[in-house]
Enzyme design. Structure first.
Site, PDB file in Angstrom:
ATOM      1  N   THR A  45      46.108  29.850  29.030  1.00 55.79           N
ATOM      2  CA  THR A  45      46.536  29.365  30.342  1.00 55.79           C
ATOM      3  C   THR A  45      45.355  29.445  31.311  1.00 55.79           C
ATOM      4  O   THR A  45      44.403  30.192  31.087  1.00 55.79           O
ATOM      5  CB  THR A  45      47.752  30.156  30.858  1.00 55.79           C
ATOM      6  OG1 THR A  45      47.410  31.534  30.919  1.00 55.79           O
ATOM      7  CG2 THR A  45      48.962  29.954  29.950  1.00 55.79           C
ATOM      8  N   THR A  47      44.231  30.555  34.576  1.00 54.01           N
ATOM      9  CA  THR A  47      43.622  31.748  35.172  1.00 54.01           C
ATOM     10  C   THR A  47      43.301  32.784  34.103  1.00 54.01           C
ATOM     11  O   THR A  47      42.258  33.442  34.163  1.00 54.01           O
ATOM     12  CB  THR A  47      44.532  32.353  36.259  1.00 54.01           C
ATOM     13  OG1 THR A  47      44.771  31.353  37.256  1.00 54.01           O
ATOM     14  CG2 THR A  47      43.911  33.572  36.908  1.00 54.01           C
ATOM     15  N   CYS A  48      44.161  32.902  33.119  1.00 55.29           N
ATOM     16  CA  CYS A  48      43.936  33.876  32.042  1.00 55.29           C
ATOM     17  C   CYS A  48      42.651  33.563  31.279  1.00 55.29           C
ATOM     18  O   CYS A  48      41.878  34.461  30.957  1.00 55.29           O
ATOM     19  CB  CYS A  48      45.124  33.884  31.087  1.00 55.29           C
ATOM     20  SG  CYS A  48      46.702  34.217  31.897  1.00 55.29           S
ATOM     21  N   SER A  49      42.430  32.281  31.000  1.00 53.79           N
ATOM     22  CA  SER A  49      41.268  31.859  30.218  1.00 53.79           C
ATOM     23  C   SER A  49      39.996  31.716  31.041  1.00 53.79           C
ATOM     24  O   SER A  49      38.898  31.915  30.522  1.00 53.79           O
ATOM     25  CB  SER A  49      41.554  30.522  29.533  1.00 53.79           C
ATOM     26  OG  SER A  49      42.540  30.679  28.543  1.00 53.79           O
TER      27      SER A  49
END
Length: 160
Positions: A45, A47-49
């Site tokens: 996803t 922001t996660c990545s």
């Protein structure tokens, strides 16, 4: 229940794919060591990545210098976590763990309903510091935020 500092770790299973499919209980996986666990809504996803996982990868040496192991947890299956780790070039010292059925996420009261996006139950973005199976600090993000659970925020807390 909502997770708080002072809580002990439960005997809830998490999965990894380090050497085949492995089952680890949170209470033993994080036992006898200093640990930062950060949770993300989902592998791959935005922001996660782009920010959350890369921040911990970039600062992994600083955590190691402090004697702290780093784990990333998501409500994804272990195969997705492994693929994400490869794509993000995550070093083996940063372990990716799967809470695929959201059992630990629910136990801690960190579930996030992402059904509107077609993602079902996910984990709220958080980071916590655990020492010898006891949670010493927990930082939970408000939905859509990324401030208190970053690698930089956790390092600042550890170095205070």
């Amino acid at each position: 229940m909502t997770v708080h500092a002072g809580d002990s770790l439960p005997d809830i299973a998490l999965k990894t794919l380090s050497e085949g499919l492995q089952t680890h209980f949170a209470s033993s996986l994080f036992a006898g060591q200093k640990v930062v666990v950060f949770g993300v809504p989902g592998a791959f996803t935005p922001t996660c990545s782009a920010r959350h996982l890369p921040g911990f990868v970039d600062h992994l040496a600083e955590f190691s210098e402090l004697g702290v192991q780093v784990f990333c947890m998501a409500v994804n299956d272990p195969f997705v976590m492994q693929a994400w780790g490869r794509e993000q070039k995550v070093p083996p010292a940063l372990q990716l763990v799967s809470d695929g059925n959201a059992e630990l996420t629910r136990y801690w009261g960190l579930e996030l309903d992402a059904s509107a996006s077609g993602m079902g139950t996910r984990c709220r973005r958080f980071a916590m510091y655990i020492e010898h199976r006891v949670i010493k600090h927990v930082a939970i993000e408000e939905p859509g935020q990324f401030e208190v659970s970053s690698a930089e925020a956790m390092l600042a807390w550890l170095k205070r």
